[in-house]
Design an enzyme around this catalytic site. Structure first.
Site, PDB file in Angstrom:
ATOM      1  CG  HIS A   1      -1.749   1.043   1.354  1.00  0.00           C
ATOM      2  ND1 HIS A   1      -1.693   1.955   1.814  1.00  0.00           N
ATOM      3  CD2 HIS A   1      -3.297   0.941   1.311  1.00  0.00           C
ATOM      4  CE1 HIS A   1      -2.941   2.778   1.555  1.00  0.00           C
ATOM      5  NE2 HIS A   1      -4.024   1.787   1.540  1.00  0.00           N
TER       6      HIS A   1
ATOM      7  CG  ASP B   1       0.357  -2.819   6.479  1.00  0.00           C
ATOM      8  OD1 ASP B   1      -0.319  -3.058   7.228  1.00  0.00           O
ATOM      9  OD2 ASP B   1       0.250  -2.200   5.310  1.00  0.00           O
TER      10      ASP B   1
ATOM     11  CD  GLN C   1      -6.541  -4.577   3.951  1.00  0.00           C
ATOM     12  OE1 GLN C   1      -7.526  -5.386   4.029  1.00  0.00           O
ATOM     13  NE2 GLN C   1      -6.797  -3.594   3.412  1.00  0.00           N
TER      14      GLN C   1
ATOM     15  CE  LYS D   1      -7.424  -1.071   6.140  1.00  0.00           C
ATOM     16  NZ  LYS D   1      -7.959  -0.234   5.042  1.00  0.00           N
TER      17      LYS D   1
HETATM   18  N1  ALA Z   1      -6.369   0.577   2.456  1.00  0.00           N
HETATM   19  C1  ALA Z   1      -7.726   0.801   2.683  1.00  0.00           C
HETATM   20  C2  ALA Z   1      -8.007   0.018   1.087  1.00  0.00           C
HETATM   21  O1  ALA Z   1      -7.424  -0.966   0.762  1.00  0.00           O
HETATM   22  C3  ALA Z   1      -8.338   1.996   2.392  1.00  0.00           C
HETATM   23  O2  ALA Z   1      -9.372   0.323   0.942  1.00  0.00           O
END
Ligand code: ALA
Length: 409
Positions: free
Chosen positions: A120, A197, A200, A223
């Protein structure tokens, strides 16, 4: 099969603009269960005060609530001590903190920062900035055609020049689960420090910082069922102790003189200013919810739905899928795809008209888009409260997209 969690989420049980909401953008942010909303409401109704600063009872209670949230977070990721838990606004702030306070002091000209091409932007740009200032370079690990990191890439890219390895546990575009334990072992064998990280990953998979022996780990509350505005930086105590503060100001000090200051011990050294106590309380409640739900149950629901969605998508001839295939244990329910001849933004808008929320665009991962040679993708991302019916509504609507907008039909 009914979903045991869905009723706990008020927004999923209301009609949104006259339609039931089909929420498939969980990688962007998750919905919040009633228990998290109530815990925050209770905090603001009954406990709100500025923590640490007041000697009165209400402030003491706010401090206790905040520190209890830290203890619960430390236990959740198996940290050695709550002093290793720094509350931040989000993953992005945590990564910037590490790049500033760990990266800049240790990096020298010629040093390498190893990261994957699927990171990201929040795990790229802080390192680009640090590297530019110090004359270091970013060395990218490239993925195989299914989005996995090949073993040779780990062997070849992590070398004696590597000082930092920074890697997402799970890709926010492809949903691939990366071999972080292998990368940590290799990085430590050359004396490099590893940042994971987990933004996710942690909503879906348990984290054990001690077992992984990871040096830093970061994630966002929002999240994983908690509110926005609260994130976590885990760091090994010895590393955090040696790092200068990132933000400076109130409550991160020991003594302040006219020209100098000394800093508070961990974790306060890294938490300047009034903290987000309500957010931390919400995060603690979200952790309790996940613990009670059980990662095994969460994964079972998501695996079944992921395979179902992949199978249904694969049956639409105009759909191109990216990442790992059906049945792979190496992926989670983040699925990127495109519809031939249709811009992803148009696909998302047509689905939106049917009450279906998905993300379309570059997903804050432009280097990956370039590597995959696509300008953008559509992305659905699943969580514990999604159902087969959500997928069915989504697939029905997606079939209309091609009829309406695709060329040649
Ligand atoms: N990092 C978040 C996404 O992947 C906002 O949507």
């Amino acid at each position: 099969m009914s979903n045991p969690f869905r009723n706990d989420f008020p927004l999923l049980n209301s009609t949104f603009h006259d339609k039931p909401l089909v929420y498939l953008d969980n990688a962007a942010t998750s919905q919040k269960p009633e228990s998290v909303i109530k815990a925050m409401e209770n905090y603001y109704r009954n406990q709100n005060a500025n923590p640490y600063r007041g000697l009165y009872q209400l402030s003491v209670e706010a401090t206790d609530a905040y520190e209890e949230a830290r203890n619960i977070t430390a236990e959740f990721i198996h940290a050695e001590s709550p002093r290793e838990i720094i509350f931040t606004r989000n993953t992005t702030e945590a990564l910037n903190l590490i790049a500033y306070s760990y990266g800049r002091p240790v990096l020298k000209a010629g040093d390498e920062i190893v990261l994957s091409i699927s990171e990201h932007h929040s795990n790229i740009i802080p390192w680009q900035q640090a590297a530019k200032e110090k004359g270091a370079v970013l060395s990218y690990i490239y993925l195989d055609k299914n989005g996995n990191i090949p073993e040779e890439e780990i062997e070849n890219k992590i070398t004696e020049h590597t000082k930092i390895v920074t890697i997402a546990h799970v890709s926010n575009v492809l949903g691939t689960i990366q071999p972080i334990e292998k990368m940590i072992q290799k990085a430590h064998s050359v004396g490099a420090v590893v940042i994971v990280d987990a933004a996710q990953g942690i909503p879906h998979y348990p984290v054990d910082v001690k077992k992984w022996d990871v040096d830093f780990l970061v994630f966002s509350g929002h999240k994983m069922l908690a509110p926005m505005g609260i994130g976590v930086l885990y760091g090994k105590e010895a590393l955090l102790n040696n790092m200068p503060p990132f933000f400076t100001g109130g409550e991160m000090i020991e003594y302040v003189y006219e020209q100098e200051a000394t800093f508070a011990p961990l974790p306060n050294k890294f938490e300047a200013g009034t903290p987000n106590v309500g957010g931390a309380v919400g995060l603690a409640e979200a952790i309790k919810y996940i613990n009670q739900a059980g990662y095994d149950n969460i994964q079972k629901i998501e695996e079944e739905l992921t395979d179902y969605a992949l199978k249904e998508l694969a049956e639409i001839p105009e759909v191109t899928l990216y990442g790992e295939t059906i049945g792979s244990k190496n992926r989670c329910g983040v699925i990127s795809f495109n519809v031939e001849g249709v811009h992803p933004h148009d696909t998302a808008s047509i689905l939106d008209a049917d009450g279906i929320a998905i993300r379309a665009g570059h997903h804050c991962a432009q280097p990956l888009m370039k590597y995959m040679d696509v300008p953008a993708t559509c992305r659905i991302s699943l969580y514990l409260y999604n159902t087969k019916e959500d997928i069915d509504i989504f697939i029905r609507s997606l079939k209309k997209v091609r009829r309406w907008l695709g060329d040649g039909n």
